[in-house]
Design an enzyme around this catalytic site. Sequence first.
Site, PDB file in Angstrom:
ATOM      1  N   GLU A 142       0.819  -1.213   0.000  1.00 13.05           N
ATOM      2  CA  GLU A 142       0.000   0.000   0.000  1.00 13.05           C
ATOM      3  C   GLU A 142       0.855   1.266   0.000  1.00 13.05           C
ATOM      4  OE1 GLU A 142      -2.893  -0.354  -0.821  1.00 13.05           O
ATOM      5  OE2 GLU A 142      -3.351  -2.403  -0.242  1.00 13.05           O
TER       6      GLU A 142
ATOM      7  N   TRP B  92       0.770  -5.823 -12.798  1.00 14.85           N
ATOM      8  CA  TRP B  92       0.172  -6.212 -14.086  1.00 14.85           C
ATOM      9  C   TRP B  92      -0.521  -5.037 -14.771  1.00 14.85           C
ATOM     10  CZ3 TRP B  92      -1.698  -7.134  -9.307  1.00 14.85           C
ATOM     11  CH2 TRP B  92      -3.013  -6.778  -9.026  1.00 14.85           C
TER      12      TRP B  92
ATOM     13  N   ASP C 110       1.969  -0.499 -16.311  1.00 11.92           N
ATOM     14  CA  ASP C 110       2.184  -0.008 -14.950  1.00 11.92           C
ATOM     15  C   ASP C 110       3.168   1.158 -14.943  1.00 11.92           C
ATOM     16  OD1 ASP C 110       4.614  -1.274 -15.395  1.00 11.92           O
ATOM     17  OD2 ASP C 110       4.641  -2.334 -13.480  1.00 11.92           O
TER      18      ASP C 110
END
Length: 357
Positions: A270, A281, A290
Amino acid sequence: MKKVILGMAALALLFVACKDDQSDLPDPQEIAVDMSDFYLYTDAASTSKGDKGNGRDCQSMSVLNRNLDANPGLFKKMYDIEKQVRQFIAAKKPSNPGNGGGPGGGDDGGGSPVDDGLGSLTIPVVVHVIYSNSNENISDTQIRSQIDVLNRDFNATNNDVNQVPQEFADRVANSDINFSLAQTIRVSSTRTSWGTRDDMKSSANGGSDAVDPANFMNIWVCNIGGGILGYAQFPGGNASTDGIVVSPQYFGTTGFVSAPFDGGRTTTHEVGHYLNLRHIWGDGRCNRDDFVADTPTSDAPNYSCPSYPTVNCRSNDMTMNYMDYVDDACMYMFSEGQKARMRALFAAGGARADLVN
Protein backbone atom coordinates in the site's frame (compact mmCIF):
# COMPACT_ATOMS: atom_id res chain seq x y z
CA MET A 1 5.77 -2.66 -19.04
CA LYS A 2 6.47 0.43 -21.08
CA LYS A 3 4.22 0.86 -24.08
CA VAL A 4 6.06 3.01 -26.60
CA ILE A 5 3.55 4.84 -28.76
CA LEU A 6 5.40 7.88 -30.09
CA GLY A 7 9.15 8.13 -30.58
CA MET A 8 10.83 11.23 -29.26
CA ALA A 9 11.64 12.46 -32.75
CA ALA A 10 8.07 12.02 -33.90
CA LEU A 11 6.77 13.78 -30.84
CA ALA A 12 9.10 16.73 -31.41
CA LEU A 13 7.95 17.00 -35.03
CA LEU A 14 4.35 16.94 -33.85
CA PHE A 15 4.91 19.96 -31.65
CA VAL A 16 6.73 21.82 -34.42
CA ALA A 17 4.02 21.08 -36.98
CA CYS A 18 1.27 22.27 -34.68
CA LYS A 19 2.88 25.63 -33.81
CA ASP A 20 3.66 28.36 -36.33
CA ASP A 21 5.48 30.54 -33.81
CA GLN A 22 8.69 28.79 -32.80
CA SER A 23 8.84 30.95 -29.67
CA ASP A 24 5.73 29.16 -28.39
CA LEU A 25 7.43 25.77 -28.45
CA PRO A 26 7.70 24.18 -25.02
CA ASP A 27 11.03 23.90 -23.27
CA PRO A 28 13.00 20.87 -24.62
CA GLN A 29 12.37 19.07 -21.33
CA GLU A 30 8.65 19.44 -21.96
CA ILE A 31 8.87 17.29 -25.11
CA ALA A 32 11.21 14.70 -23.63
CA VAL A 33 8.40 12.55 -22.29
CA ASP A 34 5.48 10.78 -23.89
CA MET A 35 2.20 10.99 -21.97
CA SER A 36 0.05 9.35 -24.65
CA ASP A 37 -0.20 6.10 -22.68
CA PHE A 38 -1.41 7.73 -19.47
CA TYR A 39 -4.52 5.91 -18.33
CA LEU A 40 -6.31 5.83 -14.98
CA TYR A 41 -9.56 3.93 -15.31
CA THR A 42 -8.96 0.20 -15.01
CA ASP A 43 -10.69 -3.13 -14.98
CA ALA A 44 -9.30 -3.58 -11.47
CA ALA A 45 -12.21 -5.80 -10.46
CA SER A 46 -11.02 -8.53 -12.83
CA THR A 47 -9.99 -11.73 -11.05
CA SER A 48 -9.29 -14.00 -13.99
CA LYS A 49 -6.49 -15.77 -12.12
CA GLY A 50 -6.71 -17.34 -8.72
CA ASP A 51 -9.45 -17.11 -6.15
CA LYS A 52 -9.72 -13.56 -4.91
CA GLY A 53 -11.83 -14.71 -2.00
CA ASN A 54 -8.85 -16.61 -0.60
CA GLY A 55 -6.14 -14.20 -1.65
CA ARG A 56 -4.86 -10.67 -1.23
CA ASP A 57 -7.50 -8.00 -1.80
CA CYS A 58 -6.19 -4.46 -2.26
CA GLN A 59 -8.91 -1.94 -3.07
CA SER A 60 -6.66 0.96 -4.07
CA MET A 61 -7.64 1.00 -7.75
CA SER A 62 -11.35 0.62 -7.02
CA VAL A 63 -11.14 3.54 -4.58
CA LEU A 64 -9.19 5.55 -7.15
CA ASN A 65 -11.81 4.95 -9.82
CA ARG A 66 -14.57 6.03 -7.42
CA ASN A 67 -12.67 9.20 -6.55
CA LEU A 68 -12.08 9.97 -10.22
CA ASP A 69 -15.83 9.76 -10.81
CA ALA A 70 -16.53 12.04 -7.85
CA ASN A 71 -13.81 14.61 -8.53
CA PRO A 72 -13.47 15.76 -12.17
CA GLY A 73 -10.26 17.65 -11.36
CA LEU A 74 -8.42 14.61 -10.02
CA PHE A 75 -7.43 13.27 -13.42
CA LYS A 76 -5.63 16.52 -14.32
CA LYS A 77 -3.80 16.52 -10.99
CA MET A 78 -2.63 12.96 -11.47
CA TYR A 79 -1.68 13.67 -15.08
CA ASP A 80 0.49 16.57 -13.96
CA ILE A 81 2.11 14.43 -11.26
CA GLU A 82 2.85 11.70 -13.79
CA LYS A 83 4.35 14.26 -16.14
CA GLN A 84 6.63 15.60 -13.38
CA VAL A 85 7.73 12.07 -12.52
CA ARG A 86 8.59 11.24 -16.14
CA GLN A 87 10.37 14.53 -16.71
CA PHE A 88 12.49 14.09 -13.58
CA ILE A 89 13.43 10.53 -14.53
CA ALA A 90 14.20 11.52 -18.13
CA ALA A 91 16.41 14.40 -16.97
CA LYS A 92 18.46 12.06 -14.77
CA LYS A 93 19.00 9.37 -17.38
CA PRO A 94 22.28 9.26 -19.27
CA SER A 95 22.10 9.80 -23.02
CA ASN A 96 22.63 6.06 -23.54
CA PRO A 97 20.59 4.35 -20.81
CA GLY A 98 21.63 0.85 -21.88
CA ASN A 99 19.44 -2.22 -21.72
CA GLY A 100 16.65 -1.28 -19.35
CA GLY A 101 15.08 -4.72 -19.23
CA GLY A 102 11.73 -3.43 -20.47
CA PRO A 103 10.41 -2.82 -23.97
CA GLY A 104 11.81 0.36 -25.46
CA GLY A 105 13.59 1.63 -22.35
CA GLY A 106 10.94 4.29 -21.81
CA ASP A 107 10.86 7.48 -19.75
CA ASP A 108 9.08 5.91 -16.84
CA GLY A 109 11.80 3.98 -15.07
CA GLY A 110 14.07 1.06 -15.71
CA GLY A 111 17.62 0.47 -16.78
CA SER A 112 20.81 0.83 -14.77
CA PRO A 113 20.62 2.66 -11.41
CA VAL A 114 21.08 6.42 -11.78
CA ASP A 115 21.96 8.86 -8.99
CA ASP A 116 18.96 11.16 -8.76
CA GLY A 117 20.71 13.57 -6.39
CA LEU A 118 18.04 13.25 -3.71
CA GLY A 119 20.12 11.29 -1.21
CA SER A 120 18.66 9.14 1.54
CA LEU A 121 15.01 9.96 2.27
CA THR A 122 13.15 9.56 5.57
CA ILE A 123 9.35 9.74 5.83
CA PRO A 124 7.80 10.52 9.23
CA VAL A 125 4.78 8.31 9.96
CA VAL A 126 1.65 8.81 12.04
CA VAL A 127 -0.25 5.61 12.88
CA HIS A 128 -3.95 5.87 13.81
CA VAL A 129 -5.20 2.74 15.60
CA ILE A 130 -9.00 2.60 15.59
CA TYR A 131 -10.30 -0.35 17.53
CA SER A 132 -13.51 -1.95 18.77
CA ASN A 133 -11.84 -4.72 20.79
CA SER A 134 -8.52 -5.54 22.43
CA ASN A 135 -7.20 -7.47 19.41
CA GLU A 136 -7.68 -4.48 17.13
CA ASN A 137 -5.95 -2.22 19.67
CA ILE A 138 -2.62 -3.51 18.43
CA SER A 139 0.47 -3.13 20.60
CA ASP A 140 3.32 -0.69 20.17
CA THR A 141 5.49 -3.73 19.48
CA GLN A 142 3.29 -4.74 16.54
CA ILE A 143 3.41 -1.21 15.17
CA ARG A 144 7.19 -1.13 15.49
CA SER A 145 7.47 -4.47 13.70
CA GLN A 146 5.67 -2.92 10.73
CA ILE A 147 7.94 0.11 10.60
CA ASP A 148 10.90 -2.28 10.67
CA VAL A 149 9.47 -4.23 7.70
CA LEU A 150 9.06 -1.01 5.70
CA ASN A 151 12.64 -0.01 6.38
CA ARG A 152 13.93 -3.41 5.28
CA ASP A 153 11.73 -3.72 2.20
CA PHE A 154 12.40 -0.23 0.87
CA ASN A 155 16.14 -0.64 1.38
CA ALA A 156 16.44 -4.20 0.04
CA THR A 157 17.79 -5.44 3.38
CA ASN A 158 14.96 -7.96 3.80
CA ASN A 159 16.36 -11.43 4.47
CA ASP A 160 14.39 -13.02 1.60
CA VAL A 161 15.64 -10.75 -1.19
CA ASN A 162 18.20 -13.44 -2.08
CA GLN A 163 15.31 -15.56 -3.38
CA VAL A 164 14.83 -13.30 -6.41
CA PRO A 165 15.48 -15.38 -9.57
CA GLN A 166 18.62 -14.63 -11.53
CA GLU A 167 16.52 -13.24 -14.37
CA PHE A 168 15.47 -10.32 -12.18
CA ALA A 169 18.44 -10.09 -9.80
CA ASP A 170 19.97 -7.06 -11.51
CA ARG A 171 16.67 -5.18 -11.23
CA VAL A 172 16.37 -5.43 -7.43
CA ALA A 173 16.33 -1.89 -6.05
CA ASN A 174 17.47 -0.33 -2.81
CA SER A 175 15.06 2.61 -2.86
CA ASP A 176 16.89 4.32 0.03
CA ILE A 177 13.55 5.38 1.53
CA ASN A 178 13.27 5.13 5.31
CA PHE A 179 10.36 5.44 7.71
CA SER A 180 10.34 6.94 11.20
CA LEU A 181 7.40 6.55 13.59
CA ALA A 182 6.48 10.05 14.74
CA GLN A 183 3.19 9.44 16.59
CA THR A 184 0.62 6.81 17.45
CA ILE A 185 -3.00 7.86 17.95
CA ARG A 186 -5.51 5.45 19.48
CA VAL A 187 -9.28 5.83 19.10
CA SER A 188 -11.83 3.51 20.67
CA SER A 189 -14.97 2.90 18.59
CA THR A 190 -18.07 0.75 18.67
CA ARG A 191 -17.87 0.36 14.92
CA THR A 192 -16.71 -3.12 13.92
CA SER A 193 -15.88 -2.49 10.23
CA TRP A 194 -15.11 0.63 8.24
CA GLY A 195 -15.25 -0.18 4.52
CA THR A 196 -13.37 1.86 1.92
CA ARG A 197 -15.20 5.21 2.00
CA ASP A 198 -12.58 6.86 4.24
CA ASP A 199 -14.84 7.18 7.28
CA MET A 200 -11.95 6.12 9.51
CA LYS A 201 -10.09 9.27 8.44
CA SER A 202 -12.62 11.62 10.08
CA SER A 203 -13.21 12.20 13.79
CA ALA A 204 -16.70 13.40 12.88
CA ASN A 205 -17.42 9.84 11.71
CA GLY A 206 -15.86 8.26 14.76
CA GLY A 207 -12.43 7.88 13.22
CA SER A 208 -9.25 9.93 13.45
CA ASP A 209 -8.38 13.03 11.43
CA ALA A 210 -5.24 13.03 9.30
CA VAL A 211 -2.24 14.73 10.88
CA ASP A 212 -0.58 17.29 8.58
CA PRO A 213 -0.60 14.99 5.52
CA ALA A 214 1.80 17.21 3.57
CA ASN A 215 4.50 16.49 6.15
CA PHE A 216 3.54 13.08 7.54
CA MET A 217 2.46 9.79 6.00
CA ASN A 218 -0.73 8.81 7.79
CA ILE A 219 -1.60 5.14 8.28
CA TRP A 220 -5.00 4.12 9.62
CA VAL A 221 -5.11 0.64 11.16
CA CYS A 222 -8.69 -0.55 11.53
CA ASN A 223 -10.88 -3.44 10.47
CA ILE A 224 -11.88 -2.64 6.90
CA GLY A 225 -14.11 -5.70 6.58
CA GLY A 226 -15.14 -7.78 3.59
CA GLY A 227 -11.81 -9.61 3.46
CA ILE A 228 -10.05 -6.41 2.34
CA LEU A 229 -6.44 -6.20 3.47
CA GLY A 230 -5.81 -2.56 2.70
CA TYR A 231 -6.03 0.37 0.33
CA ALA A 232 -4.09 3.55 -0.38
CA GLN A 233 -4.60 7.00 -1.82
CA PHE A 234 -2.41 7.88 -4.79
CA PRO A 235 -0.63 11.25 -4.94
CA GLY A 236 -2.96 14.04 -6.01
CA GLY A 237 -6.03 13.12 -3.98
CA ASN A 238 -7.79 15.00 -1.20
CA ALA A 239 -5.31 16.03 1.51
CA SER A 240 -7.73 15.19 4.33
CA THR A 241 -7.83 11.53 3.27
CA ASP A 242 -4.22 11.15 2.15
CA GLY A 243 -2.49 8.02 3.39
CA ILE A 244 -3.08 4.28 3.60
CA VAL A 245 -5.47 1.99 5.46
CA VAL A 246 -4.60 -1.53 6.63
CA SER A 247 -6.65 -4.03 8.63
CA PRO A 248 -4.92 -4.80 11.96
CA GLN A 249 -4.42 -8.52 11.36
CA TYR A 250 -2.29 -7.70 8.28
CA PHE A 251 -0.18 -4.98 9.91
CA GLY A 252 3.25 -5.98 11.18
CA THR A 253 4.71 -9.37 12.00
CA THR A 254 3.83 -10.04 15.62
CA GLY A 255 0.79 -9.87 17.86
CA PHE A 256 -2.64 -9.84 16.22
CA VAL A 257 -1.58 -11.04 12.74
CA SER A 258 -3.09 -13.56 10.36
CA ALA A 259 -1.25 -15.87 7.94
CA PRO A 260 -0.45 -15.84 5.07
CA PHE A 261 -0.42 -12.04 5.29
CA ASP A 262 1.52 -11.81 8.54
CA GLY A 263 4.81 -10.55 7.13
CA GLY A 264 3.97 -6.83 6.95
CA ARG A 265 3.94 -6.83 3.16
CA THR A 266 0.37 -5.51 2.87
CA THR A 267 1.65 -2.21 4.22
CA THR A 268 4.69 -2.34 1.91
CA HIS A 269 2.30 -2.87 -1.02
CA GLU A 270 0.00 0.00 0.00
CA VAL A 271 2.89 2.39 0.62
CA GLY A 272 3.97 1.53 -2.92
CA HIS A 273 0.62 2.85 -4.15
CA TYR A 274 0.94 5.92 -1.91
CA LEU A 275 4.27 6.54 -3.65
CA ASN A 276 2.69 6.29 -7.12
CA LEU A 277 3.23 2.62 -8.02
CA ARG A 278 0.58 0.67 -9.90
CA HIS A 279 -0.06 -3.03 -9.59
CA ILE A 280 2.60 -5.05 -11.36
CA TRP A 281 0.17 -6.21 -14.09
CA GLY A 282 -1.01 -2.66 -14.84
CA ASP A 283 -4.60 -3.42 -13.79
CA GLY A 284 -5.58 -4.67 -17.20
CA ARG A 285 -4.70 -7.12 -19.92
CA CYS A 286 -1.36 -7.46 -21.71
CA ASN A 287 -1.69 -4.03 -23.30
CA ARG A 288 -2.16 -2.20 -20.00
CA ASP A 289 0.88 -0.46 -18.49
CA ASP A 290 2.18 -0.01 -14.95
CA PHE A 291 4.43 2.79 -16.32
CA VAL A 292 7.63 0.95 -15.39
CA ALA A 293 10.03 -0.25 -18.08
CA ASP A 294 11.76 -3.05 -16.19
CA THR A 295 8.68 -4.95 -14.97
CA PRO A 296 7.49 -7.66 -17.38
CA THR A 297 4.10 -7.44 -19.03
CA SER A 298 1.35 -9.46 -17.37
CA ASP A 299 -2.43 -9.60 -17.56
CA ALA A 300 -3.73 -10.26 -14.03
CA PRO A 301 -2.57 -10.67 -10.43
CA ASN A 302 -0.84 -13.75 -9.11
CA TYR A 303 -1.96 -15.30 -5.82
CA SER A 304 -0.54 -17.59 -3.12
CA CYS A 305 3.07 -18.64 -3.88
CA PRO A 306 3.39 -19.25 -7.63
CA SER A 307 6.27 -21.24 -9.01
CA TYR A 308 8.99 -19.71 -11.14
CA PRO A 309 8.71 -19.25 -14.00
CA THR A 310 5.08 -18.19 -14.27
CA VAL A 311 4.50 -17.13 -17.86
CA ASN A 312 1.92 -14.62 -19.06
CA CYS A 313 1.91 -12.26 -22.04
CA ARG A 314 4.90 -14.18 -23.47
CA SER A 315 7.22 -13.29 -20.59
CA ASN A 316 8.00 -14.48 -17.07
CA ASP A 317 5.98 -12.69 -14.42
CA MET A 318 7.84 -10.84 -11.66
CA THR A 319 5.55 -12.53 -9.13
CA MET A 320 7.89 -11.71 -6.25
CA ASN A 321 7.37 -7.97 -6.71
CA TYR A 322 5.70 -6.17 -3.81
CA MET A 323 3.05 -4.83 -6.19
CA ASP A 324 1.63 -8.25 -7.10
CA TYR A 325 -0.98 -10.10 -4.97
CA VAL A 326 1.07 -13.07 -3.78
CA ASP A 327 1.40 -14.12 -0.13
CA ASP A 328 3.70 -12.11 2.13
CA ALA A 329 6.35 -14.84 2.17
CA CYS A 330 6.56 -14.78 -1.63
CA MET A 331 7.03 -11.06 -2.36
CA TYR A 332 10.42 -9.53 -1.72
CA MET A 333 11.50 -6.88 -4.23
CA PHE A 334 10.94 -3.52 -5.88
CA SER A 335 12.55 -2.91 -9.27
CA GLU A 336 14.91 -0.10 -10.27
CA GLY A 337 12.15 1.39 -12.40
CA GLN A 338 9.75 1.41 -9.46
CA LYS A 339 12.42 3.02 -7.31
CA ALA A 340 12.82 5.80 -9.86
CA ARG A 341 9.07 6.47 -9.93
CA MET A 342 8.79 6.61 -6.14
CA ARG A 343 11.81 8.82 -5.58
CA ALA A 344 10.79 11.28 -8.31
CA LEU A 345 7.90 12.36 -6.09
CA PHE A 346 10.43 13.85 -3.64
CA ALA A 347 12.16 16.11 -6.16
CA ALA A 348 11.55 19.84 -6.02
CA GLY A 349 7.99 20.38 -7.18
CA GLY A 350 7.13 16.71 -6.68
CA ALA A 351 3.87 15.62 -5.10
CA ARG A 352 5.53 14.24 -1.94
CA ALA A 353 8.48 16.67 -1.68
CA ASP A 354 7.36 18.15 1.66
CA LEU A 355 7.36 14.73 3.33
CA VAL A 356 11.14 14.77 3.58
CA ASN A 357 11.75 18.51 4.14
